[in-house]
Scaffold this motif. Structure first.
Motif, mmCIF file in Angstrom:
data_model
loop_
_atom_site.group_PDB
_atom_site.id
_atom_site.type_symbol
_atom_site.label_atom_id
_atom_site.label_comp_id
_atom_site.label_asym_id
_atom_site.label_seq_id
_atom_site.Cartn_x
_atom_site.Cartn_y
_atom_site.Cartn_z
ATOM 1 N N VAL A 11 11.763 -8.460 -11.519
ATOM 2 C CA VAL A 11 10.402 -9.063 -10.959
ATOM 3 C C VAL A 11 10.785 -9.785 -9.704
ATOM 4 N N LEU A 12 9.970 -9.505 -8.834
ATOM 5 C CA LEU A 12 10.077 -10.124 -7.382
ATOM 6 C C LEU A 12 8.935 -11.054 -7.023
ATOM 7 N N PRO A 13 9.403 -12.262 -6.824
ATOM 8 C CA PRO A 13 8.429 -13.294 -6.482
ATOM 9 C C PRO A 13 7.516 -12.862 -5.189
ATOM 10 N N VAL A 14 6.210 -13.082 -5.196
ATOM 11 C CA VAL A 14 5.520 -12.591 -3.719
ATOM 12 C C VAL A 14 4.515 -13.772 -3.579
ATOM 13 N N ALA A 15 4.234 -14.072 -2.219
ATOM 14 C CA ALA A 15 3.277 -15.153 -1.985
ATOM 15 C C ALA A 15 1.837 -14.498 -2.060
ATOM 16 N N ASP A 16 1.684 -13.306 -1.611
ATOM 17 C CA ASP A 16 0.434 -12.558 -1.428
ATOM 18 C C ASP A 16 0.595 -11.178 -2.233
ATOM 19 N N GLY A 28 6.222 4.427 0.073
ATOM 20 C CA GLY A 28 5.976 5.655 -0.705
ATOM 21 C C GLY A 28 5.778 5.292 -2.182
ATOM 22 N N PHE A 29 5.762 3.861 -2.736
ATOM 23 C CA PHE A 29 5.688 3.500 -3.871
ATOM 24 C C PHE A 29 4.128 3.830 -4.534
ATOM 25 N N LEU A 30 4.081 4.011 -5.731
ATOM 26 C CA LEU A 30 2.918 4.151 -6.383
ATOM 27 C C LEU A 30 2.551 2.803 -6.788
ATOM 28 N N THR A 31 1.521 2.192 -6.561
ATOM 29 C CA THR A 31 1.235 0.618 -6.865
ATOM 30 C C THR A 31 0.105 0.564 -7.770
ATOM 31 N N SER A 32 0.005 -0.658 -8.536
ATOM 32 C CA SER A 32 -1.159 -0.831 -9.150
ATOM 33 C C SER A 32 -0.935 -2.312 -9.728
ATOM 34 N N ARG A 33 -2.189 -2.823 -10.123
ATOM 35 C CA ARG A 33 -2.105 -4.321 -10.404
ATOM 36 C C ARG A 33 -2.507 -4.375 -12.033
ATOM 37 N N HIS A 34 -1.974 -5.582 -12.393
ATOM 38 C CA HIS A 34 -2.368 -6.384 -13.771
ATOM 39 C C HIS A 34 -3.406 -6.922 -13.715
ATOM 40 N N ASP A 35 -3.441 -7.973 -12.841
ATOM 41 C CA ASP A 35 -4.556 -8.890 -12.524
ATOM 42 C C ASP A 35 -4.381 -9.427 -10.941
ATOM 43 N N ASP A 36 -4.925 -10.523 -10.705
ATOM 44 C CA ASP A 36 -4.805 -11.089 -9.357
ATOM 45 C C ASP A 36 -3.479 -11.504 -8.999
ATOM 46 N N THR A 37 -2.470 -11.743 -10.000
ATOM 47 C CA THR A 37 -1.249 -12.637 -9.808
ATOM 48 C C THR A 37 -0.083 -11.527 -10.176
ATOM 49 N N TYR A 38 -0.069 -10.212 -10.659
ATOM 50 C CA TYR A 38 0.955 -9.528 -11.068
ATOM 51 C C TYR A 38 0.464 -8.363 -10.818
ATOM 52 N N GLU A 47 10.760 0.881 -11.503
ATOM 53 C CA GLU A 47 9.529 0.114 -11.538
ATOM 54 C C GLU A 47 10.031 -1.398 -11.125
ATOM 55 N N LEU A 48 9.203 -1.848 -9.878
ATOM 56 C CA LEU A 48 9.410 -3.137 -9.421
ATOM 57 C C LEU A 48 8.226 -4.051 -10.122
ATOM 58 N N HIS A 49 8.336 -5.177 -10.727
ATOM 59 C CA HIS A 49 7.112 -6.022 -11.032
ATOM 60 C C HIS A 49 7.147 -6.999 -9.611
ATOM 61 N N LEU A 50 5.605 -7.337 -9.352
ATOM 62 C CA LEU A 50 5.398 -8.334 -8.189
ATOM 63 C C LEU A 50 4.599 -9.311 -9.022
ATOM 64 N N THR A 51 5.001 -10.664 -8.834
ATOM 65 C CA THR A 51 4.304 -11.808 -9.640
ATOM 66 C C THR A 51 4.267 -12.832 -8.270
ATOM 67 N N VAL A 52 3.116 -13.412 -8.289
ATOM 68 C CA VAL A 52 2.461 -14.332 -7.233
ATOM 69 C C VAL A 52 3.478 -15.478 -7.945
ATOM 70 N N ALA A 53 4.125 -16.491 -7.112
ATOM 71 C CA ALA A 53 4.974 -17.377 -7.762
ATOM 72 C C ALA A 53 5.097 -18.344 -6.874
ATOM 73 N N VAL A 99 14.234 -5.501 3.617
ATOM 74 C CA VAL A 99 13.640 -6.739 3.264
ATOM 75 C C VAL A 99 12.137 -6.712 3.394
ATOM 76 N N ASP A 100 11.574 -6.968 2.150
ATOM 77 C CA ASP A 100 9.904 -7.128 2.038
ATOM 78 C C ASP A 100 9.474 -8.380 2.808
ATOM 79 N N PRO A 101 7.976 -8.296 2.947
ATOM 80 C CA PRO A 101 7.534 -9.685 3.597
ATOM 81 C C PRO A 101 7.857 -11.025 3.010
ATOM 82 N N ASP A 102 8.163 -10.793 1.618
ATOM 83 C CA ASP A 102 8.454 -12.136 1.052
ATOM 84 C C ASP A 102 9.935 -12.467 1.168
ATOM 85 N N GLY A 103 10.698 -11.645 1.758
ATOM 86 C CA GLY A 103 12.258 -11.810 1.890
ATOM 87 C C GLY A 103 12.928 -11.328 0.780
#
Length: 116
Positions: A11-16, A28-38, A47-53, A99-103
């Motif tokens: 689970v990677l913390p992201v700002a946006d 080249g990743f297949l992306t999807s969203r659970h909601d506005d924050t995940y 599989e990486l999980h991205l969470t606004v944190a 390194v991704d945009p959130d470091g």
């Protein structure tokens, strides 16, 4: 306890979330969203999980890949984020990083041919 298969999804913390999903889609990743924050980014069994944190820090993930140079060349060619080309490490791995945009740091590597 019999364990047939164990899988981890870092689970990677992201700002946006939108920016992060676009970044991983460009790689080249297949992306999807659970909601506005995940959201999720999947590639080749990972599989990486991205969470606004709140900015509590960044995360680091090591990816075991069959061809470090091919992965690095692909990531470099896309032109998003920051990719460091692979080098032979003294611990027997040829390793690069992105390194991704959130470091968040994605390290990737494969055994040196003399170590395989």
């Amino acid at each position: 306890m019999d364990v047939v298969e164990v899988r981890a999804s870092p689970v990677l913390p992201v700002a946006d979330l939108e920016r992060s999903l676009a970044h991983y889609a460009a790689l080249g990743f297949l992306t999807s969203r659970h909601d506005d924050t995940y959201g999720f980014a999947a590639w080749s069994g990972l599989e990486l999980h991205l969470t606004v944190a709140p900015r509590a820090g960044t995360a680091e993930v090591f990816l075991h890949v069959p061809d470090t140079d091919a992965v690095a060349a692909h990531l470099q060619s896309v032109g998003v984020g920051s990719t460091t080309m692979p080098v032979d490490m003294d611990y027997g791995i040829r390793e690069g990083s992105h390194v991704d945009p959130d470091g968040n740091l994605l390290r990737f590597g494969s055994p040196l041919t003399s170590q395989a």
